[in-house]
Design an enzyme around this catalytic site. Sequence first.
Site, PDB file in Angstrom:
ATOM      1  N   GLU A  81       0.758  11.794   0.171  1.00  0.00           N
ATOM      2  CA  GLU A  81      -1.021  11.190  -0.441  1.00  0.00           C
ATOM      3  C   GLU A  81      -1.476  12.837  -0.620  1.00  0.00           C
ATOM      4  O   GLU A  81      -1.069  13.918  -0.214  1.00  0.00           O
ATOM      5  CB  GLU A  81      -1.018  10.445  -0.548  1.00  0.00           C
ATOM      6  CG  GLU A  81      -1.684  10.341   1.402  1.00  0.00           C
ATOM      7  CD  GLU A  81      -2.313   8.583   1.655  1.00  0.00           C
ATOM      8  OE1 GLU A  81      -3.318   8.159   0.620  1.00  0.00           O
ATOM      9  OE2 GLU A  81      -2.508   8.112   2.940  1.00  0.00           O
TER      10      GLU A  81
ATOM     11  N   ARG B 216      -6.384  -5.946   3.994  1.00  0.00           N
ATOM     12  CA  ARG B 216      -5.808  -4.908   4.789  1.00  0.00           C
ATOM     13  C   ARG B 216      -6.760  -4.829   5.652  1.00  0.00           C
ATOM     14  O   ARG B 216      -6.376  -3.442   6.819  1.00  0.00           O
ATOM     15  CB  ARG B 216      -6.208  -4.097   3.871  1.00  0.00           C
ATOM     16  CG  ARG B 216      -5.721  -2.549   3.559  1.00  0.00           C
ATOM     17  CD  ARG B 216      -5.617  -1.097   2.794  1.00  0.00           C
ATOM     18  NE  ARG B 216      -6.808  -0.634   2.924  1.00  0.00           N
ATOM     19  CZ  ARG B 216      -7.416  -0.222   1.129  1.00  0.00           C
ATOM     20  NH1 ARG B 216      -6.276   0.426   1.038  1.00  0.00           N
ATOM     21  NH2 ARG B 216      -8.553  -0.115   0.900  1.00  0.00           N
TER      22      ARG B 216
ATOM     23  N   LYS C 273      -6.194   2.143   7.169  1.00  0.00           N
ATOM     24  CA  LYS C 273      -7.061   2.962   7.669  1.00  0.00           C
ATOM     25  C   LYS C 273      -8.452   3.612   9.051  1.00  0.00           C
ATOM     26  O   LYS C 273      -9.560   2.306   8.276  1.00  0.00           O
ATOM     27  CB  LYS C 273      -8.222   2.311   6.211  1.00  0.00           C
ATOM     28  CG  LYS C 273      -8.999   3.190   5.251  1.00  0.00           C
ATOM     29  CD  LYS C 273      -9.479   2.192   3.749  1.00  0.00           C
ATOM     30  CE  LYS C 273     -10.256   2.962   2.568  1.00  0.00           C
ATOM     31  NZ  LYS C 273      -9.445   3.955   2.346  1.00  0.00           N
TER      32      LYS C 273
HETATM   33  C1  LIG Z   1      -9.066   4.483   1.080  1.00  0.00           C
HETATM   34  C2  LIG Z   1      -7.929   5.303   0.870  1.00  0.00           C
HETATM   35  C3  LIG Z   1      -7.159   4.963  -0.404  1.00  0.00           C
HETATM   36  C4  LIG Z   1      -7.390   4.370  -1.812  1.00  0.00           C
HETATM   37  O1  LIG Z   1      -7.176   2.963  -1.578  1.00  0.00           O
HETATM   38  P1  LIG Z   1      -7.577   2.362  -2.308  1.00  0.00           P
HETATM   39  O2  LIG Z   1      -7.551   0.764  -1.872  1.00  0.00           O
HETATM   40  O3  LIG Z   1      -7.341   2.753  -3.676  1.00  0.00           O
HETATM   41  O4  LIG Z   1      -9.336   2.424  -2.456  1.00  0.00           O
HETATM   42  C5  LIG Z   1      -5.800   6.366  -0.516  1.00  0.00           C
HETATM   43  N1  LIG Z   1      -5.425   7.049   0.121  1.00  0.00           N
HETATM   44  C6  LIG Z   1      -6.522   6.892   2.045  1.00  0.00           C
HETATM   45  C7  LIG Z   1      -5.876   7.866   2.438  1.00  0.00           C
HETATM   46  C8  LIG Z   1      -7.414   5.992   2.283  1.00  0.00           C
HETATM   47  O5  LIG Z   1      -7.936   6.055   2.949  1.00  0.00           O
END
Ligand SMILES: *Cc1c(COP(=O)(O)O)cnc(C)c1O
Length: 343
Positions: free
Chosen positions: A221, A82, A185
Amino acid sequence: MEKANLDWTNLEFSYIKTDYHLEYYFKDGKWSEAQIKKSDKIELHMAATALHYGQQCFEGLKAFERADGKISIFRVNENAKRMKRSAKKIKMEPFPEDKFIEAVFKVVQLNRRFIPPYGSGASLYVRPLLLGTSGIVGVKPSYEYLFLIFVTPVGPYFKGGLKPIRLLVEEEIDRAAPLGVGDVKVGGNYAAGMRATIKAKSLGYNEVLYLDAKHKKYIDESGPANFFGITKDNKYVTPASSSILPSITNKSLRVIAEKELGMTVEQRPVDVQEIFDFEEAGCCGTAAVITPVKSITYRDREVVYLKDEDVGPTCKKLYDTLTGIQLGTVEDKYSWNFEVPMD
Ligand SMILES: *Cc1c(COP(=O)(O)O)cnc(C)c1O
């Protein structure tokens, strides 16, 4: 080695200085070897692209001390992949996946005395960070990069572990655009969301639930976590959207729901009106684990999923299975745990 003298069962989700972090530099077309650093300060050009134009991305993952005393990292290969995708999307030099896994192992080994003991409910949070470091004032990609990785022992992100939270559906603020960078991210997404979270908190909620920016109709989300609902006919429903971060926790829960709990899993656009029909709801992520949702407020209506109880039966099963796999008390059928060699 003796553990650090910390109050393991009362850790918050915040920064605690550990012994070492690692730095890798990309220069003249190649990545350096790891430099082990004691200080938690870095030296950075004041015109670095990371500082001015948001050329940065990060990851978050956890190391656990298991019931058998071994140390493992949950799905580190997924985070490596990722981060590469995040870097490429904003035109940064990606950090190689195999080197990423090595770096995670190494930083955990070096800071082993900060790994919270089995049974404490805490874990060692690993934070990889990639920065564009060239001092360029023009808007273009950096030609030099710093990949750094540090750890910090953490308790649950939402205080109190399995403590339900209240969500507010946000209609006036967008976190990410459908064709933007909401699916990677990068720090800018968090800066974009802070005003919404602060507003929600000032109104007595714990977090916001974003809607898709284009139609304001489908659930995206929550701030730092993905969202799922459990329907009355026992389906695990989670949004598909181009502007949400593909959570590795959510990906794991979809497997657990389907294969371990025999549920039907649906990943599709979720109309916000569906919240009124869910039996349970949850937020999920590495930091949030599974955080049960107590209520969601949309316009002038509030739907309450939890009254006196802290968690619903399905969220509890999902939580117990996921954390059981991570802590080595439930069989790791899917090979999600990467054991860190410790001598
Ligand atoms: C990191 C993150 C998550 C969670 O992702 P995981 O891989 O489960 O830790 C969800 N939403 C956002 C916006 C994130 O930055």
